[in-house]
Each structure stands twice: as structure tokens, then as C-alpha cells.
Design a protein around this motif. Structure first.
Motif, PDB file in Angstrom:
ATOM      1  N   GLU A 110     -29.063   1.289  48.732  1.00 31.90           N
ATOM      2  CA  GLU A 110     -28.239   2.483  48.526  1.00 31.90           C
ATOM      3  C   GLU A 110     -27.115   2.552  49.555  1.00 31.90           C
ATOM      4  N   LEU A 111     -27.427   2.196  50.810  1.00 27.83           N
ATOM      5  CA  LEU A 111     -26.409   2.221  51.856  1.00 27.83           C
ATOM      6  C   LEU A 111     -25.313   1.200  51.568  1.00 27.83           C
ATOM      7  N   GLU A 112     -25.690  -0.013  51.206  1.00 26.67           N
ATOM      8  CA  GLU A 112     -24.697  -1.036  50.894  1.00 26.67           C
ATOM      9  C   GLU A 112     -23.830  -0.602  49.717  1.00 26.67           C
ATOM     10  N   HIS A 113     -24.462  -0.011  48.724  1.00 28.16           N
ATOM     11  CA  HIS A 113     -23.706   0.461  47.563  1.00 28.16           C
ATOM     12  C   HIS A 113     -22.712   1.550  47.972  1.00 28.16           C
ATOM     13  N   ALA A 114     -23.162   2.480  48.804  1.00 28.00           N
ATOM     14  CA  ALA A 114     -22.281   3.562  49.255  1.00 28.00           C
ATOM     15  C   ALA A 114     -21.088   3.010  50.036  1.00 28.00           C
ATOM     16  N   ILE A 115     -21.320   2.001  50.873  1.00 28.13           N
ATOM     17  CA  ILE A 115     -20.232   1.398  51.650  1.00 28.13           C
ATOM     18  C   ILE A 115     -19.233   0.724  50.717  1.00 28.13           C
ATOM     19  N   LEU A 116     -19.743  -0.021  49.728  1.00 34.37           N
ATOM     20  CA  LEU A 116     -18.852  -0.708  48.787  1.00 34.37           C
ATOM     21  C   LEU A 116     -18.010   0.282  47.989  1.00 34.37           C
ATOM     22  N   VAL A 117     -18.636   1.390  47.589  1.00 35.35           N
ATOM     23  CA  VAL A 117     -17.879   2.411  46.839  1.00 35.35           C
ATOM     24  C   VAL A 117     -16.787   3.005  47.710  1.00 35.35           C
ATOM     25  N   LEU A 118     -17.106   3.317  48.970  1.00 36.23           N
ATOM     26  CA  LEU A 118     -16.123   3.907  49.883  1.00 36.23           C
ATOM     27  C   LEU A 118     -14.964   2.947  50.128  1.00 36.23           C
ATOM     28  N   VAL A 119     -15.290   1.700  50.472  1.00 36.75           N
ATOM     29  CA  VAL A 119     -14.248   0.729  50.802  1.00 36.75           C
ATOM     30  C   VAL A 119     -13.417   0.378  49.563  1.00 36.75           C
ATOM     31  N   GLY A 120     -14.014   0.503  48.395  1.00 37.58           N
ATOM     32  CA  GLY A 120     -13.308   0.156  47.171  1.00 37.58           C
ATOM     33  C   GLY A 120     -12.383   1.234  46.641  1.00 37.58           C
TER      34      GLY A 120
ATOM     35  N   ARG B 279     -22.138 -11.926  52.497  1.00 37.62           N
ATOM     36  CA  ARG B 279     -22.156 -12.247  51.071  1.00 37.62           C
ATOM     37  C   ARG B 279     -20.758 -12.343  50.478  1.00 37.62           C
ATOM     38  N   GLY B 280     -19.734 -12.070  51.293  1.00 39.60           N
ATOM     39  CA  GLY B 280     -18.372 -12.173  50.796  1.00 39.60           C
ATOM     40  C   GLY B 280     -17.887 -10.954  50.039  1.00 39.60           C
ATOM     41  N   GLU B 281     -18.634  -9.834  50.110  1.00 41.19           N
ATOM     42  CA  GLU B 281     -18.232  -8.629  49.391  1.00 41.19           C
ATOM     43  C   GLU B 281     -17.293  -7.755  50.219  1.00 41.19           C
ATOM     44  N   LEU B 282     -17.289  -7.956  51.541  1.00 39.44           N
ATOM     45  CA  LEU B 282     -16.338  -7.322  52.445  1.00 39.44           C
ATOM     46  C   LEU B 282     -15.816  -8.397  53.386  1.00 39.44           C
ATOM     47  N   VAL B 283     -14.714  -8.095  54.078  1.00 41.58           N
ATOM     48  CA  VAL B 283     -14.187  -9.022  55.082  1.00 41.58           C
ATOM     49  C   VAL B 283     -13.792  -8.219  56.312  1.00 41.58           C
TER      50      VAL B 283
ATOM     51  N   LYS C 113     -39.584   3.732  25.674  1.00 36.36           N
ATOM     52  CA  LYS C 113     -39.820   5.176  25.679  1.00 36.36           C
ATOM     53  C   LYS C 113     -38.569   5.965  25.309  1.00 36.36           C
ATOM     54  N   LYS C 114     -37.507   5.225  24.951  1.00 33.96           N
ATOM     55  CA  LYS C 114     -36.228   5.821  24.540  1.00 33.96           C
ATOM     56  C   LYS C 114     -35.632   6.706  25.638  1.00 33.96           C
ATOM     57  N   ARG C 115     -35.805   6.251  26.876  1.00 31.29           N
ATOM     58  CA  ARG C 115     -35.193   6.924  28.009  1.00 31.29           C
ATOM     59  C   ARG C 115     -33.940   6.165  28.424  1.00 31.29           C
ATOM     60  N   LYS C 116     -32.989   6.878  28.960  1.00 32.93           N
ATOM     61  CA  LYS C 116     -31.782   6.222  29.443  1.00 32.93           C
ATOM     62  C   LYS C 116     -32.078   5.646  30.822  1.00 32.93           C
ATOM     63  N   PRO C 117     -32.064   4.314  30.957  1.00 32.15           N
ATOM     64  CA  PRO C 117     -32.414   3.719  32.253  1.00 32.15           C
ATOM     65  C   PRO C 117     -31.268   3.804  33.238  1.00 32.15           C
ATOM     66  N   ARG C 118     -31.604   3.792  34.526  1.00 31.71           N
ATOM     67  CA  ARG C 118     -30.583   3.654  35.549  1.00 31.71           C
ATOM     68  C   ARG C 118     -30.059   2.232  35.459  1.00 31.71           C
ATOM     69  N   ASN C 119     -28.780   2.067  35.249  1.00 25.35           N
ATOM     70  CA  ASN C 119     -28.243   0.750  34.922  1.00 25.35           C
ATOM     71  C   ASN C 119     -26.991   0.475  35.747  1.00 25.35           C
ATOM     72  N   ASP C 120     -27.193   0.316  37.048  1.00 31.85           N
ATOM     73  CA  ASP C 120     -26.097   0.154  37.996  1.00 31.85           C
ATOM     74  C   ASP C 120     -25.861  -1.327  38.260  1.00 31.85           C
ATOM     75  N   PHE C 121     -24.735  -1.831  37.789  1.00 35.02           N
ATOM     76  CA  PHE C 121     -24.429  -3.261  37.919  1.00 35.02           C
ATOM     77  C   PHE C 121     -24.336  -3.671  39.386  1.00 35.02           C
ATOM     78  N   ASP C 122     -23.632  -2.879  40.199  1.00 30.50           N
ATOM     79  CA  ASP C 122     -23.453  -3.231  41.612  1.00 30.50           C
ATOM     80  C   ASP C 122     -24.785  -3.291  42.349  1.00 30.50           C
ATOM     81  N   GLN C 123     -25.660  -2.341  42.050  1.00 28.32           N
ATOM     82  CA  GLN C 123     -26.981  -2.356  42.677  1.00 28.32           C
ATOM     83  C   GLN C 123     -27.761  -3.610  42.292  1.00 28.32           C
ATOM     84  N   LEU C 124     -27.602  -4.030  41.037  1.00 29.57           N
ATOM     85  CA  LEU C 124     -28.301  -5.226  40.586  1.00 29.57           C
ATOM     86  C   LEU C 124     -27.758  -6.483  41.259  1.00 29.57           C
TER      87      LEU C 124
END
Length: 739
Positions: free
Chosen positions: A5-15, A51-55, A584-595
Motif C-alpha cells: 500500500e505504501l509503495e502504491h501510494a508513493i507511485l500515485v503521488l509521484v505520478g 525495480r526501475g519504477e522511480l529514479v 459469488k458475483k462480487r466485484k473484486p479489488r482489481n488494482d493493476f499497479d498493486q499486482l
């Protein structure tokens, strides 16, 4: 906040479009992270840079990664130190035109205090006229340490304690202060935490954190590898408590929301010493002539829910680790060997894939279910092979239903296998040699693991299920962790084509997978088989986990995932959870960046587990051979370098080096493009895949090194090499003598 979650939050902020480059502490404030947790942001940024996602930009301000921006004189990569003190940095990622960036040479005086495996920032030396070919540089910062924990042998000198770290990571011993710390005794194996890494300016300093036991004592080698690779051992108390609560609350009734398959003929086929059974098979022939294959996988997701203690442990481990003398499971045994194990005669919950195939093996329908089964029989691979050799006598032993099921399974599996090969799946057929251990964990022998038809039956059904599930999730336009295996780089396939041409094998372009398989089939029973298989392996990429919609090259599959082993692989568990939400016909959490982040984590854990298994196997083999100096064995060349030939035993999979200095019968020249060491005299050419007769010359347990000396080469390989060697002499001219 969790790491992902922290890495995702950083990527969203920097992006964000309005982001201005900032240091990690500023990013922490912008994310409203408490001051006492700001260090976590710095560590997360380092992981993302790795990982090359930030510099890092000017003054180490954090910037978004942009492969199209102009290159600066700094790059980030992973450092590897050679025995001579110098080293190389392999840059992370690729250049904008998708060309691999060459390794950067680091002089012995310019690695700062970086250790092998560290992620570092390198300042490129742009000056020309350097004697060393390729780019050179200087390490200006260690971005992330591979580890601070090392294992070594304790000794005392001059009134101080020292640790000689195992392997060749550090040339000099590490001072650990007062003698006898932690009650360590000379020749004990100990764990050392590095306080100050050694550099050109100062010696290393550390502190002993654990004494593992006397060197050579049974079990100490395994414990050393567990500590060296920071492998988990005991489960946290809250996870164990949760597992026991799950066991107490489970009963064998079939809930109304599960498909009841307990009356079906279902069996498991596993190794004879298996303790957990996570896959089972059913198979019927329909009135239409079609096949209905059921692959039933333990529903681990029912017991391991997200954001629980069990899930935390499973995520951190990400995989079970299979060491030569023990298994470190991903889940507590209450789950892996009981509740989620498809034991015969017991009702067990599954995620079941029902696949309909035409008579010639084309899948025409897939149904996915949360189900319950009751296995009728647990069979070992060896039993199934005996059945296939002579089915008749097994009818009374197995009963008519299981007997007939096995016959159907064999028939369909061979149809699926034939179709898969025709579709372009690669069949490398590399023999796997497993070491045998006695009760003290010492090597007692080795054996080849045969790829028999019983193994192929289960393999084909698991591949079919994995592909069917992946395609079902893709068709629903969901992101999920795929198992991807990118195609080899064109330059590697070109080099492979040139290599096999040197062997006298003419082929069409090996960028065509069918030509590649034709080549493998062509040499299957020829002396060149070893050389070609090793060369093909070198050209292939590593398979990883990622949500990217990429192919699995070796399997010739456009859409593939891991679904069939959730007991031992976390990616499979995530696929089960996603499938459960869909059912179960539920909407799954489907976050590409998290994956993406999760895929990197699982891939890294998988690679760590494989490296630990290899290193412990190596250590046990070295211990075994240390008492067998002078023993001869057949070996195959697995690598060719300017300093010698890396070889691996054929019957005993020990890896070692034949130093070029020991080849005193000729002048030799190393050719990197063809992986050859060529002598001036006719027939004196050594290449990848050659079969040799070698003798054990030297074993160094502390440095984990094994030296062989050449006794003789394989006669057929030598005869084959003579014409190629004479051709190369015309091309290369005078050769340098190595002693």
C-alpha cells in the motif's frame, strides 16, 4: 501502512501531473506519514528505484521513471564483486530502444563499501581510451543493501574475534570485537550482522547475533543457509492460533453454496513421500464422445482470508522452500497437511475446473466452481507407472472405477501432450539429478528423476487447468497474476544460431519456435545434445509473475497463470481469491499497479527459494567430496569463461571449475560468442555441453569452491571438435597461452 500500500501510494503521488521532485522525507509529509515511520518511506522509495519504477535525480530527489528522458551519467544497477576485488554493475531495466545495457566495470578501488547483491548508483566514466573494454564507472551510493546478515566461521587472533564470511563475498575477515561474544568458540558457524561494510578506506566491522554450532556438525549446514538467505522458520503465534481455530470449526458437511462432487470418482497422484495433496483428478467420457476433465484444487482461500495473520505469513513467505533435507512451508501444517490436503476418504473443499474436450483434445467449454470432493484413492507416481506397464493385475487392487479412470487419464493426457507439442511447446528434456541424504543429512548418493508417463499425465492436466482459468479471467477483463515467460531476445537467438552452426548443425532461423524444437529433436540422441540444450537454456528468459498480458514462451501459451498449487505458492492463492469473488458475483479489488508490485515480490521470493536450495545442495556435495580428493567422475561443461571451464557431474550434480591454468597441454583462446576454449592443436576445443572425465582436485568448504582437473575428454565430442577447431584457427590467428 502495508509495504504494498505504501509503495502504491508513493507511485500515485509521484505520478501526479503537479508533482515536483522531492526527497523521501518530504514525500512522507505529503502522504501524512508520522515522523517515526518516515524511514519506511525511504526504504519503499529504494525498493521502487531498484525495480526501475522511480529514479533519483539531482541531489537524490525522487522522480518518476521515464525511459524516454535523456541519459545522465548515473545509472542504477546490482553490483557483483569478483575475487580480484573489482566488479561489475548490471543496470536495472533496458534502454529506450529495448536493448540491454552492458555491464559496467568497477575498478577494485571504486566500489565504495558495496557488497555483492547491493543495488547501487554508478557514475559513468565518459573518458575514452580506457584499457578495459565496455563502460566503466564508480559507485557513488549504495541505494539498498541486499542484506546486513552474513554467515561465517568464527576465529580469534590478536585478542579479538573475527568472522570469515562464507563464500567469496569478502576477501578479509570481519572484526566482531571481544573474543567469545555470544559464547562463540573457534570454528563455530555464526551469524554476523554487518555494522560497517568493508571498503578501500576501512575494514569491516560486525557483531555476532547467533551461534549456529560447530562447523561440520549435522544440521549446521542447513541452518547456515536458512540464516544466509533469511528464510523464515517458525510461524507467528497468532497465525498458528488462527490455523487451529480453523481446524476446530471445520466439519465435513457440504454447504449449499458448493457443488457437491463427493460421489464422483476422484483420485490424487503424487510423489511417494508427499505430505500434502493439493490437486485431484476426475475424468468421464460423455455420450457425445467428448471428455469431461475435472481438476480439483484445494480451496486454500477458504481458510486463509485476506488481512489475517495466516495471510500475512503466507504473503511474507510467498512460497514453500524445498531444501534437500527439509521443507519450509508457506502455511502451517494444520492447513497444508490437514484441512486443505485432499486426503482420501475425507470431504475437502476445492476450486474445481471442469473442462470439456473434443475427442482429439480441443477444449470447447470451461466451468468453474467452488466444490467439495472426496478422494477415492491416493496413488504414487511409481504405482501408476506400474499400472501403465501392465494394467490387468491392477483391476483387483484398485477396483474397477479407479482402474478405468486411470486408463482414461492416460489416453486423454497423451492426446493433450501431442497437441501441445504440435502447437509449439518446447521439450528440453533436461535430466534432473536429485541427491540422496542419510539420517544425518549427509550425501549418500544421487539419482536421476525420470520424466515418466505418470508425471506427464498430471503435468498435462495441471497445464490445462492453469490455462483454462487464466483465459476465463482474461475473458472477464480482469487483472490477475499471470505466469509470464517472455520470448528470447533476437540477439540471443542469433547467437544460438551461430553456436549450433559451429557444431555443424544447419538450421533455419531459430526465432521460429518450431525450428527450435526441430533442433532439439534432431540432436536428442546425438553427442551434441548436451551442448544444444545448455545453449538453448542460456538463451531463454526467466519466468516471472506479472499482470502484464504477456505469453508463456516455453509453453506456447498466450494466456497462462498458476492456479494449481495454492498450498505452496501465494500467486495461486490470489487467483483462487479472484475466482471466488467472480463465482459469488462480487466485484473484486482489481488494482493493476498493486499486482505489479505483488508479482515482483512473489518472483523475488521464488528466486530466493531456488537460490537457497542450490546453495545448500552445493554445500552438501562439497562436504561429501571433501573426503574424496582424487575421485574421478563424468561431467558436462555448463559454462566457458576466459579463466576456465565450469563443469557439473553427470551422476553426482556437483559443480566446479577446471582452471585454464591446469590445461597445460596447449595454447588456448576464449571465444565469448561461441562459448568455446580453443587450443592450437587439432581437437583441443572445449565448448558448452562437452562431456569430460574429471577428477576432484580441491575442495574449499569455507569459500564453497570446487576445482576439478581434466582426465580426458569424451572421444566422440573430441572427434567432432577437430574440424571446428581447424576452421576457427584460420579465423582467429595466433592464440594466447594460458598456464
Amino acid at each position: 501502512m502495508e509495504n504494498l500500500e505504501l509503495e502504491h501510494a508513493i507511485l500515485v503521488l509521484v505520478g501526479k501531473s503537479g508533482y515536483r521532485p522531492a526527497k523521501p522525507r518530504v514525500i512522507a509529509r505529503q502522504l501524512e506519514i508520522p515522523k517515526e515511520e518516515a524511514a519506511e518511506v525511504k526504504r519503499a522509495v529504494k525498493r521502487l528505484v531498484r525495480r526501475g519504477e522511480l529514479v533519483y535525480g539531482t541531489n537524490h530527489l525522487v522522480e518518476p521513471a521515464d525511459p524516454g528522458r535523456p541519459k545522465s551519467n548515473q545509472v542504477v544497477g546490482v553490483f557483483r564483486r569478483a575475487q580480484g576485488g573489482f566488479g561489475f554493475v548490471r543496470p536495472t531495466g533496458r534502454s529506450p530502444d529495448d536493448v540491454e545495457v552492458p555491464d559496467i566495470y568497477i575498478h577494485a578501488k571504486k566500489p565504495a563499501d558495496a557488497a555483492t547483491g547491493d543495488t547501487v548508483a554508478v557514475r559513468i566514466d565518459r573518458r575514452r581510451g580506457q584499457r578495459h573494454p565496455g563502460p566503466r564507472g564508480e559507485i557513488v551510493e549504495v541505494i539498498e543493501r541486499e542484506t546486513h546478515q552474513f554467515v561465517g566461521t568464527y576465529f580469534e587472533a590478536g585478542g579479538s574475534g573475527y568472522v570469515q564470511v562464507d563464500g567469496t563475498l569478502f576477501a578479509q575477515p570481519i572484526c566482531v570485537g571481544d573474543p567469545g561474544a555470544k559464547n562463540a568458540r573457534p570454528d563455530d558457524k555464526v551469524v554476523c550482522d554487518m555494522v560497517r561494510f568493508p571498503s578501500q578506506r576501512h575494514d569491516g566491522e560486525g557483531v555476532i547475533t547467533e551461534v549456529l554450532g560447530p562447523r561440520g556438525k549435522p544440521g549446521v549446514d542447513t541452518l547456515s543457509i536458512i540464516r544466509e538467505f533469511d528464510l523464515p522458520e517458525l510461524f507467528a503465534e497468532d497465525a498458528l492460533q488462527e490455523a487451529h481455530e480453523q481446524a476446530e470449526s471445520f466439519d465435513e458437511t457440504v454447504p449449499p453454496d458448493r457443488l457437491d462432487l463427493t460421489d464422483q470418482t476422484v483420485i490424487t497422484i503424487d510423489p511417494v513421500d508427499a505430505r500434502d495433496f493439493d490437486d485431484a483428478i476426475s475424468l468421464e467420457k460423455l455420450d457425445t464422445g467428448h471428455w469431461l476433465l475435472g481438476v480439483h484444487i484445494a480451496d486454500v482461500a477458504h481458510f486463509v482470508r485476506p488481512k489475517t495473520a495466516l495471510d500475512r505469513e503466507a504473503f511474507q513467505r510467498a512460497t514453500s522452500v524445498y531444501l534437500p533435507d527439509r521443507v519450509i512451508p508457506m502455511l502451517p501444517e494444520v492447513i497444508s497437511n490437514s484441512l486443505a490436503s485432499l486426503q482420501p476418504g475425507k470431504v475437502r473443499y476445492t476450486k474445481s475446473v471442469l473442462m470439456e474436450f473434443t475427442d482429439d483434445g480441443i477444449r470447447v467449454a470451461t466451468d468453474l466452481h467452488s466444490a467439495a470432493i472426496k478422494s477415492r484413492k491416493r496413488l504414487a507416481y511409481e504405482q501408476v507407472d506400474q499400472f501403465l506397464d501392465d494394467p490387468g493385475p491392477w483391476r483387483r487392487k484398485l477396483g474397477a472405477k479407479v482402474h478405468d479412470l486411470l486408463g482414461r487419464m492416460h489416453q486423454l493426457a497423451m492426446i493433450l501432450r501431442r497437441r501441445r507439442i504440435e502447437h509449439g511447446a518446447l521439450q528440453l528434456n533436461m535430466p534432473e539429478v536429485k541427491i540422496e541424504l542419510d539420517r544425518q543429512g549427509r550425501v549418500s548418493g544421487a539419482h536421476v528423476v525420470e520424466d515418466t508417463e505418470s508425471h506427464q499425465i498430471i503435468e498435462e492436466f495441471m497445464l490445462a487447468a492453469n490455462e483454462a482459468v487464466a483465459e476465463s479471467l482474461r475473458d472477464k477483463e480482469l487483472h490477475f497474476l499471470r505466469r509470464i515467460h517472455e520470448a528470447p531476445a533476437p540477439r540471443k537467438l542469433k547467437a544460438l544460431t551461430e553456436f549450433v552452426a559451429e557444431l555443424g548443425l544447419k538450421t533455419a532461423s531459430l526465432e521460429n519456435r518450431f525450428e527450435l524444437q526441430k533442433l532439439l529433436d534432431r540432436v536428442a540422441d546425438r553427442p551434441e545434445a548436451h551442448a544444444v540444450r545448455f545453449a538453448v537454456l542460456r538463451s531463454l528468459q526467466r519466468a516471472v509473475y506479472s499482470p502484464q498480458p504477456e505469453q508463456h514462451y516455453a509453453l506456447a501459451s498466450d494466456c497462462y497463470c498458476h492456479f494449481t498449487s495454492p498450498i505452496r505458492r501465494y500467486p495461486d492463492l490470489t487467483v483462487h481469491r479472484l475466482l471466488g469473488a467472480v463465482l459469488k458475483k462480487r466485484k473484486p479489488r482489481n488494482d493493476f499497479d498493486q499486482l505489479v508490485i505483488l508479482g515482483d515480490h512473489c518472483s523475488e521470493r521464488e528466486q530466493r527459494a531456488e537460490a537457497a536450495e542450490r546453495e545448500l545442495t552445493k554445500l552438501k556435495l562439497l562436504t561429501y567430496l571433501s573426503g574424496r580428493i582424487g575421485q574421478q567422475m563424468d561431467a558436462v561443461v555448463t559454462g566457458v569463461e576466459s579463466f576456465g571451464l565450469f563443469v557439473q557431474g553427470v551422476e553426482l550434480p556437483a559443480e566446479g571449475l577446471v582452471h585454464v591454468e591446469s590445461l597445460t597441454d596447449d595454447y588456448y583462446r576464449f571465444d565469448r560468442t561461441t562459448h568455446t576454449m580453443s587450443g592450437y592443436r587439432s581437437g583441443n576445443t572445449y565448448r558448452l555441453g562437452d562431456l569430460l572425465r574429471v577428477t576432484v582436485a580441491r575442495v574449499d568448504l569455507e569459500r564453497r569452491e570446487l576445482d576439478f582437473r581434466l582426465v580426458q575428454r569424451n572421444k566422440v565430442a573430441g572427434a567432432r571438435s577437430r574440424s571446428a577447431a581447424s576452421t576457427r584457427k584460420k579465423k582467429t590467428g595466433k592464440m594466447k597461452k594460458k598456464r
